[in-house]
Design a protein around this motif. Sequence first.
Motif, PDB file in Angstrom:
ATOM      1  N   ASP A   3      55.971  66.963  18.561  1.00 15.73           N
ATOM      2  CA  ASP A   3      55.974  67.268  17.137  1.00 15.73           C
ATOM      3  C   ASP A   3      54.576  67.672  16.649  1.00 15.73           C
ATOM      4  O   ASP A   3      54.153  67.289  15.559  1.00 15.73           O
ATOM      5  CB  ASP A   3      56.498  66.082  16.341  1.00 15.73           C
ATOM      6  N   GLY A   4      53.870  68.443  17.495  1.00 19.58           N
ATOM      7  CA  GLY A   4      52.570  68.973  17.107  1.00 19.58           C
ATOM      8  C   GLY A   4      51.402  68.032  17.252  1.00 19.58           C
ATOM      9  O   GLY A   4      50.276  68.385  16.887  1.00 19.58           O
ATOM     10  N   ILE A   5      51.628  66.840  17.794  1.00 18.85           N
ATOM     11  CA  ILE A   5      50.580  65.826  17.914  1.00 18.85           C
ATOM     12  C   ILE A   5      50.381  65.457  19.384  1.00 18.85           C
ATOM     13  O   ILE A   5      51.336  65.374  20.153  1.00 18.85           O
ATOM     14  CB  ILE A   5      50.941  64.554  17.118  1.00 18.85           C
ATOM     15  N   ILE A   6      49.126  65.234  19.772  1.00 22.06           N
ATOM     16  CA  ILE A   6      48.828  64.740  21.122  1.00 22.06           C
ATOM     17  C   ILE A   6      49.211  63.267  21.195  1.00 22.06           C
ATOM     18  O   ILE A   6      48.659  62.439  20.467  1.00 22.06           O
ATOM     19  CB  ILE A   6      47.345  64.931  21.466  1.00 22.06           C
ATOM     20  N   LYS A   7      50.164  62.943  22.063  1.00 19.98           N
ATOM     21  CA  LYS A   7      50.667  61.577  22.163  1.00 19.98           C
ATOM     22  C   LYS A   7      50.116  60.832  23.373  1.00 19.98           C
ATOM     23  O   LYS A   7      50.073  59.597  23.381  1.00 19.98           O
ATOM     24  CB  LYS A   7      52.197  61.592  22.226  1.00 19.98           C
ATOM     25  N   GLU A   8      49.712  61.563  24.401  1.00 20.53           N
ATOM     26  CA  GLU A   8      49.225  60.908  25.619  1.00 20.53           C
ATOM     27  C   GLU A   8      48.341  61.883  26.386  1.00 20.53           C
ATOM     28  O   GLU A   8      48.601  63.085  26.412  1.00 20.53           O
ATOM     29  CB  GLU A   8      50.409  60.458  26.482  1.00 20.53           C
ATOM     30  N   ILE A   9      47.283  61.344  26.989  1.00 20.08           N
ATOM     31  CA  ILE A   9      46.394  62.134  27.843  1.00 20.08           C
ATOM     32  C   ILE A   9      46.203  61.354  29.137  1.00 20.08           C
ATOM     33  O   ILE A   9      45.782  60.194  29.111  1.00 20.08           O
ATOM     34  CB  ILE A   9      45.019  62.365  27.176  1.00 20.08           C
ATOM     35  N   GLN A  10      46.531  61.973  30.265  1.00 14.47           N
ATOM     36  CA  GLN A  10      46.364  61.285  31.539  1.00 14.47           C
ATOM     37  C   GLN A  10      45.775  62.239  32.570  1.00 14.47           C
ATOM     38  O   GLN A  10      45.966  63.463  32.496  1.00 14.47           O
ATOM     39  CB  GLN A  10      47.688  60.718  32.033  1.00 14.47           C
ATOM     40  N   LEU A  11      45.038  61.682  33.510  1.00 15.52           N
ATOM     41  CA  LEU A  11      44.472  62.493  34.576  1.00 15.52           C
ATOM     42  C   LEU A  11      45.588  63.176  35.367  1.00 15.52           C
ATOM     43  O   LEU A  11      46.632  62.579  35.637  1.00 15.52           O
ATOM     44  CB  LEU A  11      43.620  61.634  35.503  1.00 15.52           C
ATOM     45  N   ALA A  12      45.330  64.421  35.744  1.00 14.68           N
ATOM     46  CA  ALA A  12      46.360  65.192  36.425  1.00 14.68           C
ATOM     47  C   ALA A  12      46.567  64.765  37.867  1.00 14.68           C
ATOM     48  O   ALA A  12      47.522  65.205  38.507  1.00 14.68           O
ATOM     49  CB  ALA A  12      46.010  66.677  36.366  1.00 14.68           C
ATOM     50  N   ASN A  13      45.688  63.912  38.393  1.00 13.72           N
ATOM     51  CA  ASN A  13      45.875  63.452  39.781  1.00 13.72           C
ATOM     52  C   ASN A  13      46.912  62.338  39.881  1.00 13.72           C
ATOM     53  O   ASN A  13      47.232  61.877  40.970  1.00 13.72           O
ATOM     54  CB  ASN A  13      44.554  63.006  40.400  1.00 13.72           C
ATOM     55  N   VAL A  14      47.427  61.904  38.718  1.00 12.65           N
ATOM     56  CA  VAL A  14      48.514  60.923  38.698  1.00 12.65           C
ATOM     57  C   VAL A  14      49.832  61.690  38.692  1.00 12.65           C
ATOM     58  O   VAL A  14      50.050  62.559  37.839  1.00 12.65           O
ATOM     59  CB  VAL A  14      48.430  60.025  37.447  1.00 12.65           C
ATOM     60  N   PRO A  15      50.738  61.436  39.643  1.00 12.41           N
ATOM     61  CA  PRO A  15      52.010  62.171  39.683  1.00 12.41           C
ATOM     62  C   PRO A  15      52.748  62.090  38.347  1.00 12.41           C
ATOM     63  O   PRO A  15      52.874  61.018  37.759  1.00 12.41           O
ATOM     64  CB  PRO A  15      52.788  61.468  40.803  1.00 12.41           C
ATOM     65  N   LEU A  16      53.196  63.233  37.872  1.00 14.35           N
ATOM     66  CA  LEU A  16      53.897  63.307  36.590  1.00 14.35           C
ATOM     67  C   LEU A  16      55.398  63.377  36.828  1.00 14.35           C
ATOM     68  O   LEU A  16      55.893  64.295  37.463  1.00 14.35           O
ATOM     69  CB  LEU A  16      53.429  64.552  35.813  1.00 14.35           C
ATOM     70  N   GLN A  17      56.121  62.388  36.337  1.00 14.17           N
ATOM     71  CA  GLN A  17      57.574  62.355  36.425  1.00 14.17           C
ATOM     72  C   GLN A  17      58.141  62.516  35.017  1.00 14.17           C
ATOM     73  O   GLN A  17      57.941  61.667  34.158  1.00 14.17           O
ATOM     74  CB  GLN A  17      58.040  61.020  37.028  1.00 14.17           C
ATOM     75  N   THR A  18      58.821  63.617  34.790  1.00 17.00           N
ATOM     76  CA  THR A  18      59.354  63.851  33.450  1.00 17.00           C
ATOM     77  C   THR A  18      60.536  64.805  33.510  1.00 17.00           C
ATOM     78  O   THR A  18      60.607  65.684  34.374  1.00 17.00           O
ATOM     79  CB  THR A  18      58.272  64.429  32.520  1.00 17.00           C
ATOM     80  N   HIS A  19      61.475  64.613  32.595  1.00 16.48           N
ATOM     81  CA  HIS A  19      62.574  65.550  32.417  1.00 16.48           C
ATOM     82  C   HIS A  19      62.298  66.490  31.238  1.00 16.48           C
ATOM     83  O   HIS A  19      63.132  67.358  30.930  1.00 16.48           O
ATOM     84  CB  HIS A  19      63.889  64.797  32.188  1.00 16.48           C
ATOM     85  N   LEU A  20      61.136  66.311  30.600  1.00 14.44           N
ATOM     86  CA  LEU A  20      60.767  67.166  29.485  1.00 14.44           C
ATOM     87  C   LEU A  20      60.230  68.499  30.003  1.00 14.44           C
ATOM     88  O   LEU A  20      59.791  68.604  31.156  1.00 14.44           O
ATOM     89  CB  LEU A  20      59.700  66.477  28.635  1.00 14.44           C
ATOM     90  N   PRO A  21      60.219  69.532  29.165  1.00 13.08           N
ATOM     91  CA  PRO A  21      59.630  70.808  29.569  1.00 13.08           C
ATOM     92  C   PRO A  21      58.145  70.632  29.922  1.00 13.08           C
ATOM     93  O   PRO A  21      57.460  69.765  29.383  1.00 13.08           O
ATOM     94  CB  PRO A  21      59.800  71.684  28.331  1.00 13.08           C
ATOM     95  N   VAL A  22      57.683  71.489  30.822  1.00 15.60           N
ATOM     96  CA  VAL A  22      56.287  71.456  31.265  1.00 15.60           C
ATOM     97  C   VAL A  22      55.682  72.842  31.107  1.00 15.60           C
ATOM     98  O   VAL A  22      56.261  73.833  31.537  1.00 15.60           O
ATOM     99  CB  VAL A  22      56.186  71.005  32.740  1.00 15.60           C
ATOM    100  N   GLN A  23      54.525  72.900  30.473  1.00 22.95           N
ATOM    101  CA  GLN A  23      53.752  74.138  30.356  1.00 22.95           C
ATOM    102  C   GLN A  23      52.489  73.970  31.209  1.00 22.95           C
ATOM    103  O   GLN A  23      51.723  73.042  31.000  1.00 22.95           O
ATOM    104  CB  GLN A  23      53.357  74.405  28.897  1.00 22.95           C
ATOM    105  N   ASP A  24      52.291  74.864  32.146  1.00 21.16           N
ATOM    106  CA  ASP A  24      51.158  74.773  33.058  1.00 21.16           C
ATOM    107  C   ASP A  24      49.980  75.580  32.509  1.00 21.16           C
ATOM    108  O   ASP A  24      50.051  76.802  32.368  1.00 21.16           O
ATOM    109  CB  ASP A  24      51.562  75.321  34.436  1.00 21.16           C
ATOM    110  N   ALA A  25      48.888  74.900  32.201  1.00 16.97           N
ATOM    111  CA  ALA A  25      47.686  75.561  31.680  1.00 16.97           C
ATOM    112  C   ALA A  25      46.857  76.220  32.769  1.00 16.97           C
ATOM    113  O   ALA A  25      45.829  76.850  32.464  1.00 16.97           O
ATOM    114  CB  ALA A  25      46.828  74.566  30.905  1.00 16.97           C
ATOM    115  N   ARG A  26      47.238  76.049  34.022  1.00 20.07           N
ATOM    116  CA  ARG A  26      46.622  76.753  35.156  1.00 20.07           C
ATOM    117  C   ARG A  26      45.106  76.538  35.229  1.00 20.07           C
ATOM    118  O   ARG A  26      44.343  77.440  35.468  1.00 20.07           O
ATOM    119  CB  ARG A  26      46.943  78.248  35.073  1.00 20.07           C
TER     120      ARG A  26
END
Length: 415
Positions: free
Chosen positions: A37-60
């Motif tokens: 909803d337009g707000i940053i809700k969580e920030i985590q290091l990318a070296n932690v495996p991400l498990q989600t059923h939500l859409p993912v946008q890759d910033a490359r």
Amino acid sequence: MYKAYWLTNVTLDSGYVFENERIDGTKTALYNIFINDGIIKEIQLANVPLQTHLPVQDARNLLALPAFKEMHNHLDKTYLGLPWKSCTPVPNLMERLNLEAVELAELAETGQHRAEQMLHLLLKGGATHVRTHVNIDPYIGLKNLEEIQKALESFKGKMTHEIVAFPQHGLLRTNSTALMRQAMKEGASLVGGLDPGGVDNNIEASLYEMVDLAVEFDADIDIHIHDPGHLGFYTIKKLASLIEEAGWKNRVAVSHAFAIGDVPIEESNDLASILSNLGIAIMSTVPINRVIPPIDLLHEKGVHVALGCDGFYDSWSPFGTGDMLEKAGRLAERYNWKDEYALTQSLQFITGGVKTLDDEGNRLWPNVGDDASMVLVDASCSAEAVARRSRRAAVIVNGNLVYGGLNCESALKAN
């Protein structure tokens, strides 16, 4: 874009590299950022495996920077969207104003179209907020205001804005107080002013009129003071005294303010303290062809300084790109800010004061709870982005992609 999604593989400034107690570089790391909803809700290091059923946008691996703010513009003046036209030479400011007055009515008919061309340039450069001055004068009445409001409405959701009712041809000189009052009623949000000495030829009366308007409409002020030397310096000091008297602390900006750079450093130093105490900001376009206010001194004294592109490619000048990162880079060049720390910190002059790192190298931005607005650039760190004016790959406003492109995956993702 999606209401809730993960923005993955985002590079962020994460600290400084110290060598012999000197900042020698910038540490960065890859992060995954959860946006809802337009707000940053969580920030985590990318070296932690991400498990989600939500859409993912890759910033490359693109670097995220705070969204930029363009704090000095004239959307109504630009020739953008019209056939090429260079600048007609004139001997002085008054002749420039006379020349502009002749073309105002003709230009007003294409105001929305021209302003939208400018807004597009600003947005693709990473600016998601614009403060625009709009001519209010007897030559065109409120026509420019109406056109600019339509242009800004077409960018709703992409850019926020402030509109300054601007008496370009002199508040007193053109007897524009009634028109200014009408403009404030019709949607302008700030009261503007222009050279009470050099244009209105009555410093005190012009300033009083402007401040009275601001108080009447409970509005902030942005006054353009081009007058050089002690004329401009006296004007700024007089303005400061009226602001203190009116109780308008933290509600005033002086654009250009060339005079602060024209006087001895002792006088500039004293005035900087006054401006800081009253919360009077300085807006600069960082011109390369004249003395500018001592931005380094003003910043050191706690004066808020912001940058803008002005009304580029118009009757005043054929130059300009609309690139706020270029403005930050030019500021760094003017003051020889070429080390890692100075380049990183110079970003704050185009972000509304937001910095990625503090003096010790702790990450200041982004944080959980922040608006999900950012510029994704092709750079290794903020210092490189400023120095190299790095390519803007994407602009995100409140979680929505408003310029550029990203790779999207909507299936379960595991990094």
